[in-house]
Design a protein around this motif. Structure first.
Motif, PDB file in Angstrom:
ATOM      1  N   GLU A 130      11.827  37.147  35.206  1.00 37.34           N
ATOM      2  CA  GLU A 130      11.418  37.575  36.545  1.00 37.34           C
ATOM      3  C   GLU A 130       9.900  37.633  36.654  1.00 37.34           C
ATOM      4  OE1 GLU A 130      11.377  38.832  40.455  1.00 37.34           O
ATOM      5  OE2 GLU A 130      12.982  37.917  39.260  1.00 37.34           O
ATOM      6  N   PHE A 131       9.240  38.085  35.581  1.00 35.97           N
ATOM      7  CA  PHE A 131       7.780  38.132  35.571  1.00 35.97           C
ATOM      8  C   PHE A 131       7.204  36.725  35.699  1.00 35.97           C
ATOM      9  CE2 PHE A 131       3.725  38.323  33.143  1.00 35.97           C
ATOM     10  CZ  PHE A 131       3.061  39.244  33.949  1.00 35.97           C
ATOM     11  N   ARG A 132       7.790  35.777  34.969  1.00 40.57           N
ATOM     12  CA  ARG A 132       7.341  34.385  35.059  1.00 40.57           C
ATOM     13  C   ARG A 132       7.562  33.840  36.472  1.00 40.57           C
ATOM     14  NH1 ARG A 132       4.766  33.101  30.090  1.00 40.57           N
ATOM     15  NH2 ARG A 132       6.181  33.383  28.339  1.00 40.57           N
ATOM     16  N   ALA A 133       8.700  34.175  37.063  1.00 38.79           N
ATOM     17  CA  ALA A 133       9.013  33.673  38.404  1.00 38.79           C
ATOM     18  C   ALA A 133       7.996  34.182  39.428  1.00 38.79           C
ATOM     19  CB  ALA A 133      10.427  34.089  38.801  1.00 38.79           C
ATOM     20  N   LYS A 134       7.609  35.437  39.301  1.00 39.11           N
ATOM     21  CA  LYS A 134       6.603  35.972  40.222  1.00 39.11           C
ATOM     22  C   LYS A 134       5.263  35.267  40.043  1.00 39.11           C
ATOM     23  CE  LYS A 134       6.979  40.379  39.201  1.00 39.11           C
ATOM     24  NZ  LYS A 134       6.765  41.862  39.284  1.00 39.11           N
ATOM     25  N   ALA A 135       4.926  34.969  38.794  1.00 41.50           N
ATOM     26  CA  ALA A 135       3.660  34.270  38.529  1.00 41.50           C
ATOM     27  C   ALA A 135       3.664  32.887  39.163  1.00 41.50           C
ATOM     28  CB  ALA A 135       3.434  34.164  37.018  1.00 41.50           C
ATOM     29  N   ARG A 136       4.799  32.199  39.095  1.00 41.27           N
ATOM     30  CA  ARG A 136       4.878  30.837  39.628  1.00 41.27           C
ATOM     31  C   ARG A 136       4.716  30.790  41.144  1.00 41.27           C
ATOM     32  NH1 ARG A 136       9.991  29.643  35.864  1.00 41.27           N
ATOM     33  NH2 ARG A 136       8.869  29.085  33.956  1.00 41.27           N
ATOM     34  N   MET A 137       4.912  31.907  41.802  1.00 38.70           N
ATOM     35  CA  MET A 137       4.764  31.922  43.251  1.00 38.70           C
ATOM     36  C   MET A 137       3.343  32.273  43.688  1.00 38.70           C
ATOM     37  SD  MET A 137       7.562  30.787  44.134  1.00 38.70           S
ATOM     38  CE  MET A 137       7.147  30.804  45.863  1.00 38.70           C
ATOM     39  N   ARG A 138       2.443  32.433  42.735  1.00 38.86           N
ATOM     40  CA  ARG A 138       1.037  32.656  43.052  1.00 38.86           C
ATOM     41  C   ARG A 138       0.287  31.327  43.004  1.00 38.86           C
ATOM     42  NH1 ARG A 138      -0.518  38.099  43.267  1.00 38.86           N
ATOM     43  NH2 ARG A 138       1.392  39.246  43.744  1.00 38.86           N
ATOM     44  N   PRO A 139      -0.777  31.179  43.782  1.00 39.97           N
ATOM     45  CA  PRO A 139      -1.512  29.899  43.811  1.00 39.97           C
ATOM     46  C   PRO A 139      -1.979  29.427  42.452  1.00 39.97           C
ATOM     47  CG  PRO A 139      -2.229  31.314  45.591  1.00 39.97           C
ATOM     48  CD  PRO A 139      -1.321  32.152  44.738  1.00 39.97           C
ATOM     49  N   THR A 140      -2.305  30.362  41.567  1.00 40.97           N
ATOM     50  CA  THR A 140      -2.805  29.992  40.243  1.00 40.97           C
ATOM     51  C   THR A 140      -1.710  29.922  39.192  1.00 40.97           C
ATOM     52  OG1 THR A 140      -3.244  32.315  39.721  1.00 40.97           O
ATOM     53  CG2 THR A 140      -5.054  31.037  40.698  1.00 40.97           C
ATOM     54  N   GLY A 141      -0.491  30.302  39.559  1.00 36.76           N
ATOM     55  CA  GLY A 141       0.571  30.369  38.569  1.00 36.76           C
ATOM     56  C   GLY A 141       0.419  31.543  37.629  1.00 36.76           C
ATOM     57  N   VAL A 142      -0.478  32.479  37.976  1.00 39.87           N
ATOM     58  CA  VAL A 142      -0.732  33.680  37.176  1.00 39.87           C
ATOM     59  C   VAL A 142      -0.498  34.893  38.062  1.00 39.87           C
ATOM     60  CG1 VAL A 142      -2.423  34.982  35.840  1.00 39.87           C
ATOM     61  CG2 VAL A 142      -2.431  32.476  35.766  1.00 39.87           C
ATOM     62  N   TYR A 143       0.202  35.867  37.543  1.00 43.94           N
ATOM     63  CA  TYR A 143       0.504  37.062  38.337  1.00 43.94           C
ATOM     64  C   TYR A 143      -0.572  38.121  38.125  1.00 43.94           C
ATOM     65  CZ  TYR A 143       2.975  40.952  40.452  1.00 43.94           C
ATOM     66  OH  TYR A 143       3.316  42.004  41.263  1.00 43.94           O
ATOM     67  N   PHE A 144      -1.137  38.611  39.212  1.00 41.43           N
ATOM     68  CA  PHE A 144      -2.090  39.714  39.143  1.00 41.43           C
ATOM     69  C   PHE A 144      -2.162  40.385  40.509  1.00 41.43           C
ATOM     70  CE2 PHE A 144      -4.564  35.822  39.944  1.00 41.43           C
ATOM     71  CZ  PHE A 144      -5.221  36.146  41.132  1.00 41.43           C
ATOM     72  N   LEU A 145      -2.761  41.563  40.548  1.00 41.27           N
ATOM     73  CA  LEU A 145      -2.921  42.291  41.805  1.00 41.27           C
ATOM     74  C   LEU A 145      -3.743  41.459  42.776  1.00 41.27           C
ATOM     75  CD1 LEU A 145      -3.674  45.912  40.524  1.00 41.27           C
ATOM     76  CD2 LEU A 145      -1.537  45.071  41.540  1.00 41.27           C
ATOM     77  N   PHE A 146      -3.251  41.349  44.007  1.00 37.40           N
ATOM     78  CA  PHE A 146      -3.953  40.535  44.999  1.00 37.40           C
ATOM     79  C   PHE A 146      -3.936  41.242  46.340  1.00 37.40           C
ATOM     80  CE2 PHE A 146      -4.294  37.371  48.310  1.00 37.40           C
ATOM     81  CZ  PHE A 146      -5.384  36.638  47.891  1.00 37.40           C
ATOM     82  N   ASN A 147      -5.107  41.314  46.947  1.00 38.68           N
ATOM     83  CA  ASN A 147      -5.260  41.927  48.258  1.00 38.68           C
ATOM     84  C   ASN A 147      -5.463  40.815  49.284  1.00 38.68           C
ATOM     85  OD1 ASN A 147      -5.893  43.494  50.476  1.00 38.68           O
ATOM     86  ND2 ASN A 147      -7.999  43.871  49.801  1.00 38.68           N
ATOM     87  N   ALA A 148      -4.483  40.578  50.136  1.00 32.37           N
ATOM     88  CA  ALA A 148      -4.528  39.467  51.081  1.00 32.37           C
ATOM     89  C   ALA A 148      -5.414  39.746  52.302  1.00 32.37           C
ATOM     90  CB  ALA A 148      -3.125  39.120  51.549  1.00 32.37           C
TER      91      ALA A 148
END
Length: 585
Positions: A249-267
């Motif tokens: 699940e952690f990997r899946a969340k990362a893949r949905m980020r533009p960089t393929g890396v999961y981190f805190l993001f303020n849109a």
């Protein structure tokens, strides 16, 4: 990490006669080549991997300079194809050092018995498409001449060292090293007068360590780089346990980020915040450290006015840290924050407060020549014992240029790419049938998590190869118009980002005479993956398949099944913001 890290010398692949035939030849045994080999074996393809180095690891085999480590957090910089591998391996630090990543690469090679199909200390010199047999002929510097239906380049994006050709460089009486080709036995710099040329990512990691060893350190800087503190530390066992509890699940969340890396993001937009709110947000992100600092606001790489706020925050940090005002000014970039590769450091700016460390600006008065005793800049001689070239790489295409690659009608890849690389999806290029590239130009590559990008590319390729085997096809090749449309799309998307506005290695600006073309795909990893999936699902749309009873039919999905997930536009942030301005796909 496991207690049993392999220490034995790599076992070379057995020698084959010059007439050996394979289904696939892979060039390079870094993370891309190793995973490609693993995938090919699972589907029953015969393969040979040629590796110029003496072991696996690619980037992490060659880059052993002081302080070398990954700038993506350890728990995300690893393969995701085997949950057992995820569970058994433990990283020691938040950001893994080079020796530990190399240990991981060796562990993977041994765990999956990859070495038996890898030929080390062998450099591929030429690969030629034979139109009569519709196969690739591959030649090496060891005298090999083998044949393969498919040729896969896993040569890496940052693997061709940019060696400066200064006048008189052969006259220097001391030692000269390049950070990307560091001696494996290490270098003792204690008591030495050291010069380091360059202030990019490698230099920023190395300079604090070298300063601890050297008698004196002189840094020659052409243009400063933005760098943020890593805040590296021993990996928290609770963090590790939490990630491993649901790694998929952690990997899946990362893949949905533009960089393929999961981190805190303020849109949210930086321009919608008050100066006080921005300052607090930047400070909190700075304290957390690392590349996620760029995620403080969603429009930092799209709106110049927003970017100005984070750039000035970073410059204030430099002025506050570096005691000498003149040195602080030289270390403060005046370009877009994140336009060039954002660096991650440990104690970089503090190093310049040490009395034996000196910064020399060569932006207006370049290095004139190398002499027996050192370097000459603006008429001043700098006597040193060691020169370290932290001058980067011929990024993205440099490793292709080292090999004579010849496709249809005698067309060489160097000739085709003389005005800049042209690919379809960064996977293949017209005129070169059955020729594929792992993280090639025109794919997210260096703007995304490299191992995620590697796995996605390799999975797509082996499913393609299996489909061709299923239908008895001989060749597959991009349609020229579809390739042209993709190149236009890559260029158009690049224009929406501030990353395309400055001279960086993303556009080849670090190599004199290179065409200025933005080479990686900046539209975001999930959007790119979705596009690749659609191409495959539509029977390899944009490719011509020759031979076989059924040509462009939907394939049986094997390895790529894990990449066929719904695209969630609401959580891909920067790409979603960009999509509101121009069509991304």
């Amino acid at each position: 990490m496991p207690d049993t890290i392999p220490t034995a010398a790599p076992k070379p692949a057995s020698r084959d006669p010059g007439t050996a035939r394979f289904d696939v030849v892979v060039v390079g045994a870094g993370f891309g080549g190793m995973y490609m080999l693993h995938c090919l074996r699972k589907l029953g393809f015969s393969a040979r991997v040629y590796e110029a180095g003496g072991g696996v690891g690619g980037t992490w085999y060659w880059n052993r300079y002081p302080g070398a480590r990954c700038d993506v957090e350890s728990m995300q910089y690893s393969y995701s194809f085997d949950d057992a591998l995820d569970q058994e391996w433990s990283w020691s630090e938040k950001y893994s050092p080079q020796p530990e990543i190399l240990d991981y690469a060796n562990h993977v090679a041994d765990r999956y018995e990859l070495r038996q199909d890898i030929q080390f200390d062998t450099r591929v010199t030429a690969t030629t498409f034979d139109e009569a047999t519709q196969r690739w002929s591959v030649e090496t510097d060891q005298g090999d001449r083998v044949s393969a239906q498919f040729c896969v380049m896993a040569v890496g994006c940052l693997s061709a060292a940019n060696r400066p050709d200064f006048a008189g460089i052969g006259d220097f009486q001391g030692q000269i090293y390049h950070t990307g080709e560091w001696p494996h036995e290490g270098v003792d710099l204690s008591g030495k007068r050291v010069a380091i040329i360059g202030t990019g990512s490698s230099a920023i990691q190395a300079i604090p360590i070298i300063a601890e060893q050297a008698k004196s350190l002189t840094v020659f800087q052409r243009s400063p780089s933005y760098t943020v503190p890593a805040r590296n530390a021993k990996l928290d066992p609770e963090v590790e346990a939490a990630v491993k509890a649901d790694y998929p699940e952690f990997r899946a969340k990362a893949r949905m980020r533009p960089t393929g890396v999961y981190f805190l993001f303020n849109a949210e937009s930086a321009l919608d915040a008050t100066p006080e709110e921005r300052e607090q947000q930047y400070e909190e992100s700075w304290v957390r450290g690392g590349l996620p600092f760029l995620g403080a606001y969603g429009d930092l790489l799209f709106e110049k006015e927003a970017n100005d706020t984070i750039a000035e925050f970073a410059r204030r940090k430099i002025r506050k840290t570096v005691k000498d005002p003149a040195t602080a000014t030289l270390l403060s970039p005046d370009n877009v924050f994140g336009c060039k590769r954002l660096c991650v450091d440990t104690g970089y700016y503090e190093t310049y407060n040490q009395p034996h460390v000196r910064l020399v600006d060569v932006s207006k008065a370049p290095i004139e020549q190398i002499i027996r005793t050192g370097l000459v800049v603006n008429g001043e001689e700098h006597e040193v014992d060691v020169i370290i070239c932290a001058t980067g790489f011929a990024a993205m295409t440099g490793s292709f240029e080292k090999i004579k690659i010849t496709g249809r009608d005698g067309l060489t890849l160097t000739k085709k790419w003389e005005a800049g690389p042209r690919t379809y999806l960064g996977l293949s290029t017209n005129g070169f049938p059955n020729f594929f590239m792992i993280t090639g130009p025109g794919s997210p590559s260096v703007l995304a998590s490299m191992i995620q990008s590697i796995e996605q590319h390799a999975d797509w390729m082996v499913d393609c190869f299996a489909h061709m085997r299923d239908i008895g096809a001989k060749t597959i090749e991009p349609v020229l118009q579809d390739e042209n449309d993709w190149v236009d799309h890559v260029n158009e998307v690049a224009k929406i980002s501030l990353r395309s506005t400055c001279s960086s290695w993303y556009v080849g600006a670090n190599i004199p005479g290179r065409p200025r073309v933005f080479m990686p795909y900046i539209g975001g990893f999930p959007i790119y993956v979705d596009r690749c999936n659609k191409v495959m699902d539509k029977g390899f749309e944009g490719f011509v398949i020759d031979g076989g009873e059924v040509r462009n039919a939907p394939p049986k999905i094997r390895n790529t099944e894990r990449w066929h997930v719904p695209l969630k536009m609401d959580i891909i942030s920067p790409a979603a913001i960009a999509a509101k301005r121009v069509p991304i796909v």
